[in-house]
Design a protein around this motif. Structure first.
Motif, PDB file in Angstrom:
ATOM      1  N   ASN A   1       3.391   5.845  -2.921  1.00 49.72           N
ATOM      2  CA  ASN A   1       4.594   6.513  -3.411  1.00 49.72           C
ATOM      3  C   ASN A   1       4.588   6.634  -4.934  1.00 49.72           C
ATOM      4  O   ASN A   1       4.968   7.670  -5.496  1.00 49.72           O
ATOM      5  CB  ASN A   1       5.852   5.750  -2.962  1.00 49.72           C
ATOM      6  N   LEU A   2       4.165   5.569  -5.607  1.00 46.97           N
ATOM      7  CA  LEU A   2       4.122   5.581  -7.071  1.00 46.97           C
ATOM      8  C   LEU A   2       3.112   6.611  -7.579  1.00 46.97           C
ATOM      9  O   LEU A   2       3.377   7.332  -8.551  1.00 46.97           O
ATOM     10  CB  LEU A   2       3.766   4.184  -7.589  1.00 46.97           C
ATOM     11  N   LYS A   3       1.950   6.681  -6.915  1.00 48.33           N
ATOM     12  CA  LYS A   3       0.956   7.683  -7.314  1.00 48.33           C
ATOM     13  C   LYS A   3       1.491   9.093  -7.085  1.00 48.33           C
ATOM     14  O   LYS A   3       1.225  10.004  -7.876  1.00 48.33           O
ATOM     15  CB  LYS A   3      -0.347   7.459  -6.528  1.00 48.33           C
ATOM     16  N   GLY A   4       2.262   9.263  -5.999  1.00 43.24           N
ATOM     17  CA  GLY A   4       2.877  10.562  -5.727  1.00 43.24           C
ATOM     18  C   GLY A   4       3.884  10.969  -6.785  1.00 43.24           C
ATOM     19  O   GLY A   4       4.135  12.166  -6.990  1.00 43.24           O
ATOM     20  N   GLN A   5       4.440   9.981  -7.472  1.00 41.82           N
ATOM     21  CA  GLN A   5       5.390  10.239  -8.558  1.00 41.82           C
ATOM     22  C   GLN A   5       4.695  10.452  -9.902  1.00 41.82           C
ATOM     23  O   GLN A   5       5.349  10.612 -10.934  1.00 41.82           O
ATOM     24  CB  GLN A   5       6.369   9.070  -8.682  1.00 41.82           C
ATOM     25  N   GLY A   6       3.366  10.409  -9.889  1.00 42.14           N
ATOM     26  CA  GLY A   6       2.609  10.633 -11.117  1.00 42.14           C
ATOM     27  C   GLY A   6       2.345   9.378 -11.933  1.00 42.14           C
ATOM     28  O   GLY A   6       1.899   9.462 -13.086  1.00 42.14           O
TER      29      GLY A   6
ATOM     30  N   ILE B   1       0.847  -1.199   0.000  1.00 45.39           N
ATOM     31  CA  ILE B   1       0.000   0.000   0.000  1.00 45.39           C
ATOM     32  C   ILE B   1       0.883   1.251   0.000  1.00 45.39           C
ATOM     33  O   ILE B   1       0.627   2.206  -0.750  1.00 45.39           O
ATOM     34  CB  ILE B   1      -0.955   0.004   1.214  1.00 45.39           C
ATOM     35  N   LYS B   2       1.906   1.247   0.823  1.00 46.51           N
ATOM     36  CA  LYS B   2       2.835   2.390   0.855  1.00 46.51           C
ATOM     37  C   LYS B   2       3.529   2.543  -0.486  1.00 46.51           C
ATOM     38  O   LYS B   2       3.767   3.668  -0.959  1.00 46.51           O
ATOM     39  CB  LYS B   2       3.858   2.195   1.976  1.00 46.51           C
ATOM     40  N   GLN B   3       3.862   1.419  -1.128  1.00 38.30           N
ATOM     41  CA  GLN B   3       4.505   1.460  -2.438  1.00 38.30           C
ATOM     42  C   GLN B   3       3.581   2.093  -3.481  1.00 38.30           C
ATOM     43  O   GLN B   3       4.016   2.935  -4.292  1.00 38.30           O
ATOM     44  CB  GLN B   3       4.902   0.047  -2.877  1.00 38.30           C
ATOM     45  N   LEU B   4       2.299   1.721  -3.454  1.00 41.68           N
ATOM     46  CA  LEU B   4       1.343   2.310  -4.388  1.00 41.68           C
ATOM     47  C   LEU B   4       1.184   3.807  -4.148  1.00 41.68           C
ATOM     48  O   LEU B   4       1.117   4.596  -5.097  1.00 41.68           O
ATOM     49  CB  LEU B   4      -0.012   1.614  -4.254  1.00 41.68           C
TER      50      LEU B   4
ATOM     51  N   LEU C   1      -7.365  -1.775  -1.447  1.00 39.86           N
ATOM     52  CA  LEU C   1      -6.308  -1.896  -2.448  1.00 39.86           C
ATOM     53  C   LEU C   1      -6.822  -1.503  -3.829  1.00 39.86           C
ATOM     54  O   LEU C   1      -6.175  -0.729  -4.550  1.00 39.86           O
ATOM     55  CB  LEU C   1      -5.784  -3.336  -2.473  1.00 39.86           C
ATOM     56  N   ILE C   2      -7.994  -2.025  -4.195  1.00 43.81           N
ATOM     57  CA  ILE C   2      -8.566  -1.699  -5.502  1.00 43.81           C
ATOM     58  C   ILE C   2      -8.860  -0.211  -5.607  1.00 43.81           C
ATOM     59  O   ILE C   2      -8.704   0.400  -6.669  1.00 43.81           O
ATOM     60  CB  ILE C   2      -9.832  -2.547  -5.744  1.00 43.81           C
TER      61      ILE C   2
END
Length: 398
Positions: free
Chosen positions: A198-203, A193-196, A295-296
């Motif tokens: 972070n990825l969303k924060g990167q665009g 969840i934290k990985q997702l 998650l979804i």
């Protein structure tokens, strides 16, 4: 919250200790009781044994005899004490497309309730299709004897009326969307969840893909069983390949039913992820239903072959494509105003499927705008469901 002093018993696969849930700040204890549908008649919770009890009581409807049977069998006693039995059949399993064994087990649970002369409410679900004449006959018997019938899509209301014929005139058959639309997501404290986030924060654009274990692991046999036009085992890889060609996309493989789905996702991940380092993710943790929904909800776009994985998406206004292997998908998507986002794997060839996936992805903002309007309305309808039950029970008691 409809009946504040109600005692609730949940019919489960195995007997477990009571569980506590909190609703509107109030703790509610739920009893777990298993009902067995196998052939071992020595089990006191065997459905067929309980059906015999119910038939005996119909033949000898005496209070003393009822008390004798209840004293003999705790499971029968608890059922006879029930004021109401609500049944949902997983939302989409009141059909014989998954095999007669599964249908028969679910049908006889309902027939047991009917024979015990208890009020049976069929919660929002899909009715049919019924390929076997035996399955159709059992379904009609159950529907005729149900106190209240809810269909989770509008087409299902008409289909149920057709099944019942003239008997439908005296039945309450009501459209209410799937109850999963109001399921509350629960954030799991896990690294994925934290990985997702972070990825969303990167665009990055997060694409969720649910692979059905029933279809994938079943291979060509499953393709024939469900009448799919193409090869389902090849489809996830080709969908992933399309998204890997798009800019800033990450694909996460989502198991909605732990076991078969997980195995299918694991196989696809091992076959493809090496070609796209860091761009394909696999959920290895075992989540409960609320955690999977959370998650979804982290996705920007979703594709699912499990109906309830799609509901988890659109109920959170995540634009989604339903990769449909049966007619149950279209009604649910139409209830949310996005019926054109269902891809029928039984009717479309591979090229058309991929074209519809591409179109759905490109139009995801339009889909999301529709969902933001329709979902609050759907959730309000579901929450008011038991108000209708209350009114029906008042009529039947008067």
């Amino acid at each position: 919250t409809q009946w504040s002093d109600a005692e609730v018993t949940l019919r489960t696969i195995i007997d477990e200790s009571d569980q506590k849930i909190t609703i509107a700040g109030r703790d509610i204890w739920i009893k777990n009781r298993a009902l067995w549908t196998g052939l071992n008649l020595s089990k006191p919770n065997n459905v067929y044994v309980l059906i015999i009890y119910a038939l005996l009581l119909r033949l000898l409807p005496f209070k003393g005899f009822q008390q004798f049977l209840e004293k003999t069998n705790l499971y029968f006693k608890e059922l006879m004490e029930a004021d109401l039995v609500a049944d949902i059949t997983y939302g989409d399993s009141f059909s014989d497309i998954y095999g007669m064994s599964r249908f028969r087990a679910d049908a006889f649970l309902k027939i047991l309730v009917i024979l015990c002369q208890k009020k049976l409410v069929l919660l929002p679900q899909t009715y049919g299709p019924f390929e076997s004449p035996v399955a159709k006959a059992l379904a009609i018997y159950i529907l005729k004897n149900a106190t209240l019938i809810y269909s989770r899509d509008k087409n299902g209301v008409e289909h149920t009326k057709e099944l019942l014929g003239s008997a439908a005139e005296n039945k309450s058959i009501i459209y209410i969307p799937d109850v999963a639309f109001v399921l509350t997501p629960d954030k799991p404290d896990v690294p994925i969840i934290k990985q997702l986030e972070n990825l969303k924060g990167q665009g990055k654009v997060i694409i969720g893909l649910n692979i059905s274990g029933i279809l994938y692991n079943g291979g060509q046999k499953a393709d024939r069983q469900f009448g799919l036009k193409g090869n389902y085992r090849e489809l996830p890889g080709k969908i992933i390949k399309y998204f890997m060609e798009q800019k800033d996309t990450i694909v996460i493989l989502v198991s909605h039913v732990y076991g078969g789905d997980q195995q299918a996702c694991q196989t696809v991940y091992e076959e493809i992820s090496g070609n796209y380092p860091g761009r394909i993710l696999l959920v290895e943790e075992r989540f409960n239903h609320k955690q999977v929904k959370y998650l979804i909800g982290c996705c920007d776009f979703f594709l699912g072959s499990r109906m309830h994985s799609c509901i988890a998406a659109i109920s959170q206004c995540v634009p989604a494509i339903g990769l449909a292997y049966s007619g149950k998908f279209i009604g649910v998507f139409e209830s949310a105003g996005v019926g054109n986002y269902v891809v029928d794997l039984r009717a479309e060839d591979e090229q058309t499927i991929l074209s519809q996936v591409e179109q759905g992805f490109c139009n995801r903002q339009e889909s999301q705008a529709i969902l933001r309007t329709t979902i609050p309305q759907i959730q309000k309808q579901v929450i008011q469901l038991f108000e209708g039950v209350d009114k029906t029970l008042d009529k039947s008691n008067s």
